[in-house]
Design a protein around this motif. Structure first.
Motif, short mmCIF file in Angstrom:
data_model
loop_
_atom_site.label_atom_id
_atom_site.label_comp_id
_atom_site.label_asym_id
_atom_site.label_seq_id
_atom_site.Cartn_x
_atom_site.Cartn_y
_atom_site.Cartn_z
N PHE A 109 0.83 -1.20 0.00
CA PHE A 109 0.00 0.00 0.00
C PHE A 109 0.86 1.25 0.00
N GLY A 110 1.88 1.29 0.86
CA GLY A 110 2.75 2.45 0.95
C GLY A 110 3.54 2.68 -0.33
N LEU A 111 3.96 1.60 -0.98
CA LEU A 111 4.69 1.73 -2.24
C LEU A 111 3.79 2.38 -3.30
N GLY A 112 2.56 1.89 -3.40
CA GLY A 112 1.61 2.50 -4.35
C GLY A 112 1.30 3.94 -3.99
N TRP A 113 1.16 4.20 -2.71
CA TRP A 113 0.86 5.56 -2.24
C TRP A 113 2.01 6.50 -2.57
N LEU A 138 -6.58 5.65 -10.74
CA LEU A 138 -7.81 4.88 -10.55
C LEU A 138 -7.78 3.59 -11.36
N ALA A 139 -7.31 3.67 -12.60
CA ALA A 139 -7.25 2.47 -13.46
C ALA A 139 -6.34 1.41 -12.83
N PHE A 140 -5.18 1.84 -12.31
CA PHE A 140 -4.28 0.86 -11.71
C PHE A 140 -4.77 0.38 -10.34
N ALA A 141 -5.49 1.21 -9.61
CA ALA A 141 -6.10 0.76 -8.35
C ALA A 141 -7.15 -0.31 -8.64
N TYR A 146 -8.64 -6.06 -8.96
CA TYR A 146 -9.02 -7.21 -9.78
C TYR A 146 -8.00 -8.34 -9.61
N LEU A 147 -6.71 -8.00 -9.67
CA LEU A 147 -5.67 -9.02 -9.52
C LEU A 147 -5.73 -9.68 -8.14
#
Length: 157
Positions: A109-113, A138-141, A146-147
């Motif tokens: 989560f922190g890496l994505g953030w 949003l698309a990657f979230a 989904y993954l």
């Protein structure tokens, strides 16, 4: 009859009652209020988030700390007095002990953030404010969600 979505760790003791338009309006108004609070508190500000990750400002740590405190208090109140508008009792099940999944999940989560400069909550707020590059976030979230759904059975829980 529309049923409320299942939230892991939270369940009611009887069948769900259908939502009314009034109930949905209350959720919409609460979401709008939350969005305004995110913008006004600068929690949706890329600059504030970068200051936090660089340890240059206490602002975001104060916001996150107040959110954690609010979560602790409301969870305690739910466990003690929790019931739905229909009178159904809400039961909050305790979390399983262990630290690995929390640390790994927090790191992902922190890496994505840190890469996106925004956590998932303010994405819609920023889109509403006209920050269109958030469509990529949003698309990657959504892709990540989904993954997770596809790989859920293979992941440690």
């Amino acid at each position: 009859m529309t049923r409320a979505p299942h939230i892991p760790g939270v369940h009611t003791e009887s069948a769900s009652v259908p939502r009314t338009n009034t109930g949905l309006l209350a959720y919409l108004l609460a979401g709008l209020f939350f969005g305004v609070v995110l913008v006004k508190s600068e929690a949706a500000s890329w600059y504030r988030i970068q200051e936090m990750f660089r340890f240059q400002s206490f602002h975001m740590y104060g916001l996150i700390g107040s959110a954690v405190l609010t979560g602790l208090v409301t969870t305690a109140l739910l466990r003690r007095f929790g019931h739905t508008r229909g009178g159904e009792r809400i039961c909050v099940t305790p979390k399983e002990p262990g630290w690995r999944r929390y640390v790994l999940g927090g790191l992902i989560f922190g890496l994505g953030w840190g890469l996106a400069g925004v956590c998932p909550g303010p994405v819609f707020v920023l889109l509403g404010a006209g920050i269109w590059p958030m469509l990529v976030v949003l698309a990657f979230a959504l892709l990540g969600t989904y993954l997770y759904g596809v790989l859920r059975e293979k992941l440690p829980h």
